[in-house]
Design an enzyme around this catalytic site. Structure first.
Site, mmCIF file in Angstrom:
data_model
loop_
_atom_site.group_PDB
_atom_site.id
_atom_site.type_symbol
_atom_site.label_atom_id
_atom_site.label_comp_id
_atom_site.label_asym_id
_atom_site.label_seq_id
_atom_site.Cartn_x
_atom_site.Cartn_y
_atom_site.Cartn_z
ATOM 1 N N ASP A 93 0.853 -1.195 0.000
ATOM 2 C CA ASP A 93 0.000 0.000 0.000
ATOM 3 C C ASP A 93 0.888 1.244 0.000
ATOM 4 O O ASP A 93 1.810 1.366 0.821
ATOM 5 C CB ASP A 93 -0.852 -0.056 1.292
ATOM 6 C CG ASP A 93 -1.973 0.945 1.304
ATOM 7 O OD1 ASP A 93 -2.403 1.395 0.226
ATOM 8 O OD2 ASP A 93 -2.456 1.261 2.423
ATOM 9 N N HIS A 232 -9.168 4.853 -2.221
ATOM 10 C CA HIS A 232 -8.483 4.897 -0.921
ATOM 11 C C HIS A 232 -9.370 5.657 0.067
ATOM 12 O O HIS A 232 -10.395 6.203 -0.308
ATOM 13 C CB HIS A 232 -7.136 5.612 -1.074
ATOM 14 C CG HIS A 232 -6.089 4.745 -1.691
ATOM 15 N ND1 HIS A 232 -5.015 4.282 -0.984
ATOM 16 C CD2 HIS A 232 -5.980 4.240 -2.931
ATOM 17 C CE1 HIS A 232 -4.275 3.524 -1.782
ATOM 18 N NE2 HIS A 232 -4.831 3.482 -2.976
ATOM 19 N N ASN A 275 -10.253 0.500 -0.137
ATOM 20 C CA ASN A 275 -9.262 0.403 0.940
ATOM 21 C C ASN A 275 -9.847 0.801 2.285
ATOM 22 O O ASN A 275 -10.382 1.904 2.433
ATOM 23 C CB ASN A 275 -8.105 1.362 0.652
ATOM 24 C CG ASN A 275 -7.193 0.870 -0.437
ATOM 25 O OD1 ASN A 275 -7.506 -0.074 -1.146
ATOM 26 N ND2 ASN A 275 -6.050 1.529 -0.584
ATOM 27 N N ASP A 277 -8.781 0.822 6.393
ATOM 28 C CA ASP A 277 -7.818 0.626 7.468
ATOM 29 C C ASP A 277 -8.359 1.217 8.775
ATOM 30 O O ASP A 277 -8.479 0.523 9.787
ATOM 31 C CB ASP A 277 -6.487 1.299 7.083
ATOM 32 C CG ASP A 277 -5.378 1.026 8.084
ATOM 33 O OD1 ASP A 277 -5.633 0.316 9.087
ATOM 34 O OD2 ASP A 277 -4.258 1.507 7.894
HETATM 35 P P1 13P Z 1 -8.917 4.769 5.660
HETATM 36 O O1 13P Z 1 -8.029 5.602 6.518
HETATM 37 O O2 13P Z 1 -10.161 5.522 5.275
HETATM 38 O O3 13P Z 1 -9.232 3.456 6.264
HETATM 39 O O4 13P Z 1 -8.131 4.498 4.279
HETATM 40 C C1 13P Z 1 -7.238 3.424 4.164
HETATM 41 C C2 13P Z 1 -6.418 3.494 2.927
HETATM 42 O O5 13P Z 1 -6.704 4.170 1.969
HETATM 43 C C3 13P Z 1 -5.211 2.653 2.894
HETATM 44 O O6 13P Z 1 -4.461 2.865 1.739
HETATM 45 O O1 G3H Z 2 -3.098 4.766 3.611
HETATM 46 C C1 G3H Z 2 -2.653 4.623 4.733
HETATM 47 C C2 G3H Z 2 -2.984 3.405 5.510
HETATM 48 O O2 G3H Z 2 -4.098 3.650 6.325
HETATM 49 C C3 G3H Z 2 -1.785 2.918 6.262
HETATM 50 O O3 G3H Z 2 -1.468 3.746 7.316
HETATM 51 O O4 G3H Z 2 0.976 4.249 7.058
HETATM 52 O O5 G3H Z 2 -0.163 4.391 9.307
HETATM 53 O O6 G3H Z 2 0.277 2.167 8.236
HETATM 54 P P1 G3H Z 2 -0.006 3.638 8.022
HETATM 55 ZN ZN ZN Z 3 -4.515 4.841 0.959
#
Ligand code: 13P
Ligand code: G3H
Ligand code: ZN
Length: 330
Positions: A93, A232, A275, A277
């Site tokens: 990612d 994303h 996506n 997270d």
């Molecule tokens: P969120 O922060 O909305 O979950 O997005 C995750 C993401 O785009 C990871 O690449």
């Molecule tokens: O796009 C970002 C993701 O949510 C990952 O976040 O870089 O803190 O692991 P991170």
């Molecule tokens: Zn992202």
């Protein structure tokens, strides 16, 4: 050098083709520890959904890239053990350099993102092309990005996102030969995607964020018909989880996400990958805080990480079933 094919992983080509035709999206869930990985696989096996296990460069530093790769390899076997051999992609990612993408490809990732969106258009094309040339030798798929997602950090609303310019997409995918394209249509990373001032209120006084720019998405679809698009920043920031966190000592303020109805609409379009997270982070944190607050004598990590894993599993099942529409598509 190890090929993802030896590990039982797949690239994103076939699952995106089916997602496009079937008008659903594949979940891309970030992970950096065992409980998250278990919850993702348990939920996707139970719902028979293909899945993208997504590793950010931060996750790679936190958990160690070798361990994460072995966890993904273990995930393939774990899924089989749970009774269903779902397609699993191991994806980098927001890769930001050629070297990082190459390193992931060389160690068994089946898909990488090269995020050149902060560079000039020409530099983004050149960097993305270089990664694609390397990746395609090994049948690894590549996601590129055009347009910059906004970030809302602390109290400062960064209304700095630059929406994707539809007039650039055809030239970009032709020159770079990427396999999918992340676009910017109003989503952003994290749990504070909009300020209250950017929202309106419904009849119950609940904040309603501004809609995504589906007009831009439609224009993109017209210019590159059939091409897989990636969204994303697609967490919905469930308010029940935010409330639990704040009830048990958290301090989340103005946490606002993308309404699920918007994501369902996107999943039925050319958007083939969504996506998520932050929603997982919220679910884990809420569960752990609740145990700490209600069972203060507890000190066995399994007693708080176990409930966190269970909450994650339910969240992911809900996403694939009710938001992305990928349940039953494995
Ligand atoms: P969120 O922060 O909305 O979950 O997005 C995750 C993401 O785009 C990871 O690449
Ligand atoms: O796009 C970002 C993701 O949510 C990952 O976040 O870089 O803190 O692991 P991170
Ligand atoms: Zn992202």
């Amino acid at each position: 050098m190890v090929s993802y094919k030896e590990l039982g992983l797949v690239n994103s080509k076939e699952i995106f083709r089916k997602a496009f035709e079937g008008k659903y999206a594949i979940p891309a869930f970030n992970f950096n520890n065992m409980e998250q990985m278990q919850a993702i696989i348990q939920a996707c096996v139970e719902k028979k959904s293909p899945v993208i296990l997504q590793v950010s460069s931060g996750a790679r530093k936190y958990a160690n890239q070798t361990l994460l790769r072995y966890m993904a390899q273990g995930a393939v076997e774990y899924a089989k053990e749970l009774g269903y051999n779902i397609p699993i992609v191991l994806h980098l990612d927001h890769g930001d350099t050629f070297e990082l993408c190459k390193s992931c490809i060389d160690m068994g990732f089946s898909s990488v993102m090269i995020d050149g969106s902060h560079h000039s258009y020409d530099d983004n094309v050149a960097l993305t092309r270089k990664v694609v040339e390397y990746a395609h030798q090994y049948d690894v798929t590549v996601e590129g990005e055009l347009g910059v997602l906004a970030g809302v950090e602390d109290e400062v609303s960064a209304e700095h996102h630059t929406y994707t310019r539809p007039e650039e997409v055809e030239d970009f995918v032709t020159k770079t030969k990427v396999d999918s394209l992340a676009i910017s249509i109003g989503t952003s990373h994290g749990a504070n995607k909009f300020t209250p001032a950017q929202c309106t209120r419904d009849e119950n006084g609940v904040l309603v964020p501004p809609p995504l720019r589906f007009d831009i998405l439609e224009e993109v679809e017209k210019r590159i018909p059939g091409f897989p698009i990636v969204l994303h920043g697609s967490s919905s920031v469930p308010q029940d989880q935010v409330a639990i966190i704040n009830k048990y000592g958290g301090a989340l303020k103005d946490a606002i996400g993308i309404p699920e109805s918007q994501l369902r609409k996107a999943a039925a379009s050319a958007v083939c990958k969504i996506n998520i997270d932050s929603d997982g982070r919220l679910a884990m944190t809420a569960a752990v805080r609740e145990v700490f607050a209600t069972q203060p004598a507890e000190f066995d990590p399994r007693k708080y990480l176990g409930p966190a894993r269970e909450s994650l599993r339910k969240l992911y099942m809900h996403k694939v079933e009710n938001v992305l529409g990928s349940a039953g598509k494995a």
